[in-house]
Design a protein around this motif. Structure first.
Motif, PDB file in Angstrom:
ATOM      1  N   ASN A  52       0.765  -1.328  -0.042  1.00 54.48           N
ATOM      2  CA  ASN A  52      -0.090   0.020   0.015  1.00 54.48           C
ATOM      3  C   ASN A  52       0.701   1.196  -0.098  1.00 54.48           C
ATOM      4  OD1 ASN A  52      -2.454  -1.338  -0.159  1.00 54.48           O
ATOM      5  ND2 ASN A  52      -2.470  -1.313   2.028  1.00 54.48           N
ATOM      6  N   ASN A  53       2.135   1.287   0.759  1.00 54.35           N
ATOM      7  CA  ASN A  53       3.050   2.313   0.742  1.00 54.35           C
ATOM      8  C   ASN A  53       3.306   2.774  -0.571  1.00 54.35           C
ATOM      9  OD1 ASN A  53       2.505   2.775   3.456  1.00 54.35           O
ATOM     10  ND2 ASN A  53       4.783   2.936   4.085  1.00 54.35           N
ATOM     11  N   ILE A  54       3.791   1.685  -1.252  1.00 54.11           N
ATOM     12  CA  ILE A  54       4.529   1.847  -2.399  1.00 54.11           C
ATOM     13  C   ILE A  54       3.465   2.106  -3.607  1.00 54.11           C
ATOM     14  CG2 ILE A  54       5.577   0.546  -4.543  1.00 54.11           C
ATOM     15  CD1 ILE A  54       7.133  -1.261  -2.321  1.00 54.11           C
ATOM     16  N   TYR A  55       2.207   1.527  -3.384  1.00 53.58           N
ATOM     17  CA  TYR A  55       1.203   2.050  -4.341  1.00 53.58           C
ATOM     18  C   TYR A  55       0.945   3.314  -4.409  1.00 53.58           C
ATOM     19  CZ  TYR A  55      -3.416   1.413  -6.707  1.00 53.58           C
ATOM     20  OH  TYR A  55      -4.431   1.510  -7.583  1.00 53.58           O
ATOM     21  N   ALA A  56       0.739   3.769  -2.952  1.00 55.25           N
ATOM     22  CA  ALA A  56       0.371   5.152  -2.932  1.00 55.25           C
ATOM     23  C   ALA A  56       1.447   6.348  -3.281  1.00 55.25           C
ATOM     24  CB  ALA A  56      -0.018   5.639  -1.653  1.00 55.25           C
ATOM     25  N   SER A  57       2.659   5.851  -3.041  1.00 55.79           N
ATOM     26  CA  SER A  57       3.805   6.942  -3.361  1.00 55.79           C
ATOM     27  C   SER A  57       3.798   6.932  -4.997  1.00 55.79           C
ATOM     28  CB  SER A  57       5.045   6.024  -2.709  1.00 55.79           C
ATOM     29  OG  SER A  57       6.291   6.901  -3.115  1.00 55.79           O
ATOM     30  N   LEU A  58       3.436   5.587  -5.723  1.00 59.18           N
ATOM     31  CA  LEU A  58       3.841   5.885  -7.126  1.00 59.18           C
ATOM     32  C   LEU A  58       2.767   6.745  -7.678  1.00 59.18           C
ATOM     33  CD1 LEU A  58       4.440   1.965  -8.223  1.00 59.18           C
ATOM     34  CD2 LEU A  58       6.085   3.879  -7.932  1.00 59.18           C
ATOM     35  N   LEU A  59       1.633   6.827  -7.175  1.00 60.44           N
ATOM     36  CA  LEU A  59       0.641   7.582  -7.692  1.00 60.44           C
ATOM     37  C   LEU A  59       1.041   9.164  -7.384  1.00 60.44           C
ATOM     38  CD1 LEU A  59      -2.592   5.832  -6.403  1.00 60.44           C
ATOM     39  CD2 LEU A  59      -1.836   6.094  -8.758  1.00 60.44           C
ATOM     40  N   GLU A  60       1.776   9.434  -6.395  1.00 61.63           N
ATOM     41  CA  GLU A  60       2.259  10.944  -6.007  1.00 61.63           C
ATOM     42  C   GLU A  60       3.381  11.079  -6.863  1.00 61.63           C
ATOM     43  OE1 GLU A  60       2.382  11.039  -1.820  1.00 61.63           O
ATOM     44  OE2 GLU A  60       0.492  10.584  -1.555  1.00 61.63           O
ATOM     45  N   GLU A  61       4.346  10.512  -7.060  1.00 59.80           N
ATOM     46  CA  GLU A  61       5.639  10.667  -7.521  1.00 59.80           C
ATOM     47  C   GLU A  61       5.632  10.915  -9.143  1.00 59.80           C
ATOM     48  OE1 GLU A  61       8.564  11.574  -6.298  1.00 59.80           O
ATOM     49  OE2 GLU A  61       7.811  11.628  -4.452  1.00 59.80           O
ATOM     50  N   VAL A  62       6.510  11.655  -9.632  1.00 66.38           N
ATOM     51  CA  VAL A  62       6.601  11.395 -11.293  1.00 66.38           C
ATOM     52  C   VAL A  62       7.981  10.838 -11.568  1.00 66.38           C
ATOM     53  CG1 VAL A  62       4.826  13.416 -11.546  1.00 66.38           C
ATOM     54  CG2 VAL A  62       7.485  13.777 -10.921  1.00 66.38           C
ATOM     55  N   PHE A  63       8.194  10.283 -12.799  1.00 68.38           N
ATOM     56  CA  PHE A  63       9.077   9.640 -13.348  1.00 68.38           C
ATOM     57  C   PHE A  63       9.244   9.872 -14.709  1.00 68.38           C
ATOM     58  CE2 PHE A  63       7.420   7.117  -9.902  1.00 68.38           C
ATOM     59  CZ  PHE A  63       8.639   6.906  -8.971  1.00 68.38           C
ATOM     60  N   GLU A  64      10.703   9.880 -15.006  1.00 74.07           N
ATOM     61  CA  GLU A  64      10.888  10.250 -16.606  1.00 74.07           C
ATOM     62  C   GLU A  64      10.580   9.123 -17.554  1.00 74.07           C
ATOM     63  OE1 GLU A  64      14.877  11.614 -17.328  1.00 74.07           O
ATOM     64  OE2 GLU A  64      14.677  13.704 -16.299  1.00 74.07           O
ATOM     65  N   GLY A  65       9.879   9.198 -18.689  1.00 75.23           N
ATOM     66  CA  GLY A  65       9.556   8.280 -19.212  1.00 75.23           C
ATOM     67  C   GLY A  65       7.965   7.763 -19.000  1.00 75.23           C
ATOM     68  N   THR A  66       7.286   8.201 -18.076  1.00 77.01           N
ATOM     69  CA  THR A  66       5.992   7.529 -17.761  1.00 77.01           C
ATOM     70  C   THR A  66       4.978   8.373 -18.490  1.00 77.01           C
ATOM     71  OG1 THR A  66       5.939   9.036 -15.687  1.00 77.01           O
ATOM     72  CG2 THR A  66       6.590   6.761 -15.619  1.00 77.01           C
ATOM     73  N   GLU A  67       3.820   7.773 -18.961  1.00 77.02           N
ATOM     74  CA  GLU A  67       2.880   8.483 -19.695  1.00 77.02           C
ATOM     75  C   GLU A  67       1.681   8.737 -18.538  1.00 77.02           C
ATOM     76  OE1 GLU A  67       1.561   6.431 -23.052  1.00 77.02           O
ATOM     77  OE2 GLU A  67       3.745   6.416 -23.956  1.00 77.02           O
ATOM     78  N   LEU A  68       1.434  10.145 -18.554  1.00 79.44           N
ATOM     79  CA  LEU A  68       0.147  10.476 -17.530  1.00 79.44           C
ATOM     80  C   LEU A  68      -0.963  11.447 -18.401  1.00 79.44           C
ATOM     81  CD1 LEU A  68       3.150  10.910 -16.153  1.00 79.44           C
ATOM     82  CD2 LEU A  68       1.784  10.920 -14.125  1.00 79.44           C
ATOM     83  N   HIS A  69      -1.624  12.092 -17.653  1.00 84.21           N
ATOM     84  CA  HIS A  69      -2.404  12.950 -18.353  1.00 84.21           C
ATOM     85  C   HIS A  69      -2.438  14.263 -17.432  1.00 84.21           C
ATOM     86  CE1 HIS A  69      -4.323   9.174 -19.708  1.00 84.21           C
ATOM     87  NE2 HIS A  69      -5.059   9.844 -20.502  1.00 84.21           N
ATOM     88  N   ALA A  70      -2.968  15.458 -18.436  1.00 85.29           N
ATOM     89  CA  ALA A  70      -3.016  16.709 -17.799  1.00 85.29           C
ATOM     90  C   ALA A  70      -4.038  17.494 -18.537  1.00 85.29           C
ATOM     91  CB  ALA A  70      -1.607  17.317 -17.607  1.00 85.29           C
ATOM     92  N   ASN A  71      -4.408  18.773 -17.679  1.00 85.49           N
ATOM     93  CA  ASN A  71      -5.389  19.604 -18.531  1.00 85.49           C
ATOM     94  C   ASN A  71      -4.734  20.437 -19.379  1.00 85.49           C
ATOM     95  OD1 ASN A  71      -7.904  18.670 -17.353  1.00 85.49           O
ATOM     96  ND2 ASN A  71      -6.739  19.300 -15.193  1.00 85.49           N
ATOM     97  N   LYS A  72      -5.289  20.527 -20.867  1.00 89.08           N
ATOM     98  CA  LYS A  72      -4.798  21.455 -21.671  1.00 89.08           C
ATOM     99  C   LYS A  72      -5.871  22.060 -22.392  1.00 89.08           C
ATOM    100  CE  LYS A  72      -1.364  21.995 -25.576  1.00 89.08           C
ATOM    101  NZ  LYS A  72      -0.740  21.411 -26.682  1.00 89.08           N
ATOM    102  N   ASP A  73      -5.891  23.363 -22.391  1.00 90.22           N
ATOM    103  CA  ASP A  73      -6.983  23.911 -23.236  1.00 90.22           C
ATOM    104  C   ASP A  73      -8.365  23.502 -22.663  1.00 90.22           C
ATOM    105  OD1 ASP A  73      -4.864  25.561 -24.602  1.00 90.22           O
ATOM    106  OD2 ASP A  73      -4.808  23.697 -26.010  1.00 90.22           O
ATOM    107  N   GLY A  74      -8.486  23.344 -21.678  1.00 89.80           N
ATOM    108  CA  GLY A  74      -9.991  22.816 -20.974  1.00 89.80           C
ATOM    109  C   GLY A  74     -10.034  21.494 -21.183  1.00 89.80           C
TER     110      GLY A  74
END
Length: 586
Positions: free
Chosen positions: A105-127
């Motif tokens: 659970n600690n690792i799982y929660a930490s991975l959701l909060e941290e950012v790493f080079e090469g990973t694909e995520l989402h972000a808001n852009k132009d609404g």
């Protein structure tokens, strides 16, 4: 290598001085060689017994060959851990003193909060929410900043931007808890503290020297408890044998049967007469529970689990399944996420009908990019949805539910329910506090009354009217008490209505999970590997199950407490016809 009765096991060495022309017997899956046929049979029979455990996943009650397959599958799953997470996860594991599930659970929660080079995520852009890839994490004195590349649907880069790391988020967890569990077991040589394999530590530059706090603990233990021989001498009794008292509860698998256990009932057999494949029962329950819990926002009327089970097994398209799919599609459209974008690109109308629903299903299957699901698109387009395998139909519905859970409409409802539940719990706590204060006051009053009782009896002038008034006062006090009990029961009922079953009631000795849904008249049992399901559906079976649980074990003690807590509700529900619940007020 599989564990024998949860202990390490070694294969036999080949016989010495083997003649190439000599006739021998070989076990196919271990390659062990025997000269004697009886020895060969003896070893083969041992491998066929269900006494083996997969070292990687912890699955038990397997044959040796099943445990080998399980270990192979587990190793394949560990390869799903993205390379960019490896060093970070291994550092969190090394010399951690947490239990397995707490560490996961600690690792799982930490991975959701941290950012790493090469990973694909989402972000808001132009609404709009757009996928992106972290190209570089920038050094900055203030908030962490990242250079990201915006992605098209085919994963090609459009352009780049610099944004705050806090503005990035995952639409889906980057790695599952189950994958983490298998990875931790595969990458470590010991627990408490966890120590990773030396080759992994060297490859990813993980320190191998124990931290000072671990060394200090070891030193204190040696000082406080002395040597093992000293402890054995202290524990020896008059008969010269060592006696180590067991403090219960302990892990269930360590509980040894004794004379006290003869009072335990035999575990009742479960019914397994599901129409869907047993490995898909979990998906069936997940989809049905979601539709039942969020029927109002989906514009779906409540329906029994058996109706959905029959519908999904039917070889023709039917109204219930079409309505469920259409409700999910409309929810995703209103959220204006990925599915909405797909429909806009195809210039679809934002209204699903009984005639066009299959087109919208094909659009969703294309969007998932799951080969096993998208391979059914041609069948659906030809109008033969009903001929798709039942387990695949349920997997499609499960994917729809997982997308639906991410929508803002569902998240708002969940947030509201959490707030309402917290408010009800606060009211309950306040009512309980006041009740305790009043009980203490009544106790003090009763004690004073007892002290004066002798004088009251000796007072011959006490009138009958005074005694009557005292009795009336006692009756009135009891009637307030009853009202408060009714309030607490009412609050418990309201809190239960707001609850969404996301975790089982508990687990038994062999890690089987027990599930109860308040709109379904059965107590479901899920095997440790989630491949097998069964259920209990009578009061007698419920009583026998509770009587078979051994409270000396940690898991079965906790499970029995939960079953006792919900006993009246479960007994009431299983005594009803399942369809009765859908003619009651929901």
């Amino acid at each position: 290598m599989p564990l024998f009765n949860r202990k390490p096991f070694s294969l036999l060495e080949p016989p010495k001085d083997l003649d190439p022309k000599e006739k021998v017997f070989q076990i196919r899956f271990t390659k062990e060689i025997f000269r004697d046929y009886q020895e060969y049979l003896k070893r083969l029979n041992l491998y066929r017994q269900r006494v083996w455990t997969c070292k990687m996943s912890g699955k038990s009650n397997l044959t040796f060959e099943e445990a080998l397959v399980s270990e192979h599958n587990a190793v394949e799953k560990t390869k799903k851990l993205p390379a960019e997470f490896m060093s970070y996860v291994l550092r969190m594991i090394q010399y951690s003193t947490l239990g397995l599930y707490e560490l996961i659970n600690n690792i799982y929660a930490s991975l959701l909060e941290e950012v790493f080079e090469g990973t694909e995520l989402h972000a808001n852009k132009d609404g709009s929410v757009i996928p992106c890839k972290i190209l570089k994490i920038l050094d900055s004195d203030g908030p962490k900043m990242c250079e990201v590349g915006w992605l098209r649907h085919n994963n090609t880069l459009i352009n780049t931007s610099v944004i705050k790391a806090a503005d990035l988020f995952y639409r889906r967890a980057p790695v599952s808890r189950n994958t983490l569990k298998i990875f931790i077991r595969d990458s470590t040589t010991q627990t408490s503290p966890w120590i990773i394999h030396e080759n992994l530590a060297k490859k990813y530059g993980i320190p191998t020297d124990p931290p000072s706090n671990i060394m200090n603990k070891k030193g204190r233990k040696r000082k406080d408890y002395g040597t093992i021989e000293d402890g054995q001498k202290k524990m020896k009794g008059d008969d010269g044998h060592a006696h180590v008292p067991t403090k219960y509860p302990i892990d269930d698998l360590l509980v040894k049967p004794n004379a006290d256990d003869s009072s335990l009932f035999k575990r009742p057999p479960m019914a397994t007469d599901f129409r869907v494949p047993r490995c898909s029962v979990g998906d069936l329950l997940m989809v049905w529970d979601f539709c039942s819990s969020f029927g109002r926002v989906l514009n779906l009327f409540p329906f029994p689990l058996t109706d959905m089970e029959n519908a999904v097994c039917h070889k023709e398209s039917n109204v219930l399944l079409v309505e469920i799919h259409a409700a999910m599609f409309h929810l995703l459209m209103k959220d204006k996420g990925d599915y909405f974008s797909v429909l806009q690109n195809k210039k679809r109308k934002l209204k699903v009908s009984l005639v066009t629903w299959a087109e919208y299903l094909c659009d969703f299957l294309e969007m998932t990019k799951i080969e096993e699901l998208s391979s059914t698109i041609a069948t659906v387009r030809r109008g033969y949805y009903g001929l798709i395998d039942t387990d695949i139909k349920l997997r499609i519905l499960r994917e729809l539910v997982e997308e639906a859970i991410k929508t803002s409409a569902i998240r708002e409802i969940l947030s509201e329910r959490v707030d309402q539940k917290q408010a009800l719990n606060a009211t309950k706590r306040e009512s309980t506090r006041k009740d305790k204060q009043e009980q203490n006051l009544n106790t003090e009053t009763a004690m004073k009354k007892e002290e004066n009782q002798t004088d009251a009896v000796q007072d011959s002038n006490e009138s009958v009217d005074d005694l009557a008034r005292g009795k009336e006062k006692d009756k009135s006090s009891r009637s307030k008490t009853e009202g408060k009990r009714h309030l607490v029961r009412h609050l418990d009922t309201e809190i239960e209505k707001l609850s969404i079953r996301s975790s089982p009631l508990g687990k038994d000795k062999h890690y089987n999970r027990y599930w109860f849904f308040r709109r379904e008249g059965r107590l479901f049992v899920e095997s440790a590997d989630s491949r097998e399901w069964g259920y209990y559906s009578t009061k007698e079976e419920l009583d026998a199950l509770m009587g078979s649980l051994n409270v000396k074990g940690i898991r079965e003690r906790a499970l029995k407490r939960q079953l006792e807590k919900f006993y009246n509700k479960i007994r009431y529900v299983i005594s009803k016809n399942p369809t009765d619940f859908f003619f009651m007020k929901q």
